[in-house]
Design a protein around this motif. Structure first.
Motif, short mmCIF file in Angstrom:
data_model
loop_
_atom_site.label_atom_id
_atom_site.label_comp_id
_atom_site.label_asym_id
_atom_site.label_seq_id
_atom_site.Cartn_x
_atom_site.Cartn_y
_atom_site.Cartn_z
N ILE A 3 0.85 -1.18 0.00
CA ILE A 3 0.00 0.00 0.00
C ILE A 3 0.89 1.23 0.00
CG2 ILE A 3 -1.71 1.33 1.29
CD1 ILE A 3 -2.79 -1.29 2.40
N VAL A 31 1.47 -7.06 5.13
CA VAL A 31 1.20 -5.84 4.37
C VAL A 31 2.35 -4.86 4.58
CG1 VAL A 31 -0.12 -4.81 6.27
CG2 VAL A 31 -0.49 -4.01 3.94
N ILE A 33 3.17 -0.82 4.15
CA ILE A 33 2.54 0.48 3.96
C ILE A 33 3.61 1.55 3.91
CG2 ILE A 33 0.87 2.14 4.86
CD1 ILE A 33 -0.50 -0.13 6.34
N SER A 82 -1.44 -2.13 -10.22
CA SER A 82 -1.86 -1.25 -9.13
C SER A 82 -3.27 -0.73 -9.34
CB SER A 82 -0.91 -0.05 -9.02
OG SER A 82 0.42 -0.46 -8.84
N ARG A 107 -1.58 -4.68 -4.86
CA ARG A 107 -1.03 -3.35 -4.62
C ARG A 107 -2.10 -2.28 -4.76
NH1 ARG A 107 3.73 -0.02 -7.73
NH2 ARG A 107 4.51 1.05 -5.89
N LEU A 108 -2.11 -1.34 -3.80
CA LEU A 108 -3.02 -0.20 -3.83
C LEU A 108 -2.20 1.07 -3.69
CD1 LEU A 108 -5.74 -1.49 -1.32
CD2 LEU A 108 -5.78 -1.68 -3.81
N VAL A 149 -7.84 1.77 4.52
CA VAL A 149 -6.74 0.85 4.79
C VAL A 149 -7.10 -0.08 5.94
CG1 VAL A 149 -4.36 0.68 5.63
CG2 VAL A 149 -4.94 2.34 3.85
#
Length: 250
Positions: A3, A31, A33, A82, A107-108, A149
């Motif tokens: 993320i 994850v 971030i 993405s 993926r963001l 999130v």
């Protein structure tokens, strides 16, 4: 999941993402971030990222260029496909179903607007998703991104200790969650429902489902418009309506 968050205020994310479930998910490397300051992608010497709007009006509008530059750099650094998400009022309203969908992604990339918003060319030509968290105004996109999130990460396998923890949440199956109780059995004269102490798992399951339907009917009846009811849920809902009709007629 990876993320990436593009923001003018990366420091806002330190505390929420270094606590509780998200911190544990990061520690387990489930994850990753990362936050990036959009100012770092500005090409002018003062690293300004906004200007007055063409056509006049109050407030400032964020430049398209640094946002495009940031997204392109992030995409080039990682071959994963993405989803590029912009928080904006005209976006789709965020729901649990949307959270489930995003939780499947590798993926963001989130873009946080500020001031009067971002040059609309970002929305038109860069993003894949436009999302709103409700019909109200906030100072920027940072808090909505925190909400997304949190909702998405907890659905990633391995983040919660028990898969059922997420599946029993409100909205997961289109209904509000049933009530919960714990010790003491009696508190200030208020007793825990007897059925929860019976040890009869099937009766408890049915009671919880009925309570879930009751809560949804009372608090969010609009959810039934989208909910595909099972045969059991239809039967219980019919019984609930019959009970309510009987009460109203007495």
């Amino acid at each position: 999941m990876n993320i990436d968050i593009l923001t003018l205020f990366p420091e806002m994310f330190a505390s929420p993402f270094d606590s509780s479930i998200i911190k544990r998910a990061r520690d387990k490397n489930i994850v990753q971030i990362n936050t990036y300051n959009i100012r770092g992608f500005s090409r002018n010497k003062h690293h300004t990222v906004d200007d007055t709007p063409f056509g006049g009006g109050v407030g400032m509008v964020m430049h398209a260029e640094p946002v495009f530059e940031a997204v392109e750099k992030l995409k080039n650094s990682n071959e994963s496909k993405s989803r590029i998400i912009l928080m904006c009022p005209q976006g789709m309203t965020f729901t649990q179903g949307y959270a489930k969908e995003l939780a499947q992604e590798e993926r963001l990339i989130f873009i946080c607007g500020h001031y009067e918003g971002i040059d609309d060319r970002v929305r038109e030509h860069l993003v894949t998703d436009e999302i709103s968290v409700g019909d109200f105004v906030l100072t920027g996109g940072e808090i909505p991104v925190m909400v997304l999130v949190d909702a998405v990460v907890r659905l990633i396998p391995g983040v919660l200790g028990d898969k059922a923890s997420a599946e029993e949440d409100s909205f997961y199956n289109g209904l509000l969650e049933y009530p919960h109780y714990t010790r003491p059995r009696n508190y200030k004269g208020c007793e825990v429902p007897e059925i929860l102490l019976s040890g009869h798992h099937e009766n408890i399951r049915k009671w919880r489902l009925r309570q879930s339907l009751l809560r949804t009917l009372a608090g969010r009846p609009d959810l039934f418009k989208e909910k595909l009811l099972t045969a059991e849920e239809k039967k219980l809902l019919k019984e609930i309506h019959a009970d309510l009709a009987e009460i109203l007629n007495t």
